[in-house]
Enzyme design. Sequence first.
Site, PDB file in Angstrom:
ATOM      1  N   ASP A 239     103.438 106.083   6.831  1.00  0.00           N
ATOM      2  CA  ASP A 239     103.255 104.752   6.255  1.00  0.00           C
ATOM      3  C   ASP A 239     103.622 103.727   7.318  1.00  0.00           C
ATOM      4  OD1 ASP A 239     103.107 102.448   4.739  1.00  0.00           O
ATOM      5  OD2 ASP A 239     104.237 103.262   3.054  1.00  0.00           O
ATOM      6  N   ASP A 310      97.865 101.236  -0.135  1.00  0.00           N
ATOM      7  CA  ASP A 310      99.211 100.959  -0.636  1.00  0.00           C
ATOM      8  C   ASP A 310      99.323  99.476  -0.958  1.00  0.00           C
ATOM      9  OD1 ASP A 310     101.865 100.719  -1.231  1.00  0.00           O
ATOM     10  OD2 ASP A 310     102.614 101.334   0.718  1.00  0.00           O
ATOM     11  N   LYS A 334     101.262 103.954  -8.124  1.00  0.00           N
ATOM     12  CA  LYS A 334     102.658 103.492  -8.146  1.00  0.00           C
ATOM     13  C   LYS A 334     103.143 103.490  -9.592  1.00  0.00           C
ATOM     14  CE  LYS A 334     101.850 100.652  -4.068  1.00  0.00           C
ATOM     15  NZ  LYS A 334     101.861  99.280  -3.499  1.00  0.00           N
TER      16      LYS A 334
END
Length: 422
Positions: A239, A310, A334
Amino acid sequence: MRIEDVRTVPGLSGFFFDDQQAIKDGATQTGFAYDGQPVTDGFDRIREAGEALIVEIELADGSIATGDCAAVQYSGAGGRDPLFRAEKYRPVVEGAVADALRGQDATQFGANATMLEEMSPQRSGGDQLHTAVRYGVSQALLNAAAQARGVTPTDVLADTYDTEPATSPVPVFGQSGDERRINAEKMLIKGVPVLPHGLFNSVEKVGENGEGLRDYLAWLSDRATALGPEPYSPRFHVDVYGILGKVFGPPYDRTEVTDYFETLREAAAPYPLQVEGPMDAGGRQAQITEMAELREGLADAGVDVDIVADEWCNTFEDVQAFVDAEAADLVQIKTPDLGGIQRSAEAVLYCDGTDTRAYVGGTCNETVTSARACAHVALATDAAQVLAKPGMGFDEGFMVVTNEMRRALARRDATQEVPADD
């Protein structure tokens, strides 16, 4: 089996609440805390202890089903619901929510979860009850249905959505935090299927020209070969928190960018690579446009690196938008941001039949109870991967999620065995 009562007690979550905007604005970290004043509504400090609200649903036979209301580390940021305070929302759950659930048939998870999702929002200030409230109460409803029916939560979700659950554990995704080398080696020794996240959240960590990330992947590949069990075929997942956007800038389909991603692929080889959050475009539509541009550029250049959504992919509607635009190879679901646990299952299933895979993600700031519930979501929907959570220590979250899936699979196997004729 009827629901008799709903009770709550304030508890702790697995990490901390952080004021993301204050940190982005330059708050100085001193030890584990941050100096300066918070800027996001609800925060008293930039970093605060995480909270959870433990929910207990009592059934007619006296058994108890549990769920935990929890919210992400960066609560209140990016259009999310306000900072979650357990004491503030305790009366919501023990009042209107409990009133609505008493007397309901506990076996009817789908109907009960839908009713919760559609409840009046007057105490939350948004369009629905606070996401954390819906998240925790729906976990308890899922567990209540499983107990009342004598099956696993995986079975309840599979029946609700007419799915064929996974028959082996979904690959678990480990996150290293800033201890990206020590924790990565822990993961490799334990044979973690997807690793290591790496927390590359600054130009300093990534490198002014991206060399820090490339060197790390080369190191990781070497260590995987040296430390991993036999056989072992992990997938690397890093990430970068939008930092590659700061290093390169748009357009993202130009040769300079695709060549760099090819060097990342070469560094990670022979292991496949996926990169999460390559840029932060500042809004959902802009993010979709730039992600799609990068993905198309990599495909045209023949660079085999997967791109993971994301930033700006928080809600169910966000997931739909990224999938419809073919802007990512993989989207993170999420879980706390979607509200009811059933919405996470629906988001994973939305990816079925598309070119986008889904992973059941979430936050380090959850609890053991919510992590176990998410393990069942991953199994029931046969997701691409599932996050090891809660906390930032890695080992504990990996144990919690892995063991829950193994328990569920063993129980399902045992109940599906047909006894031999005498």
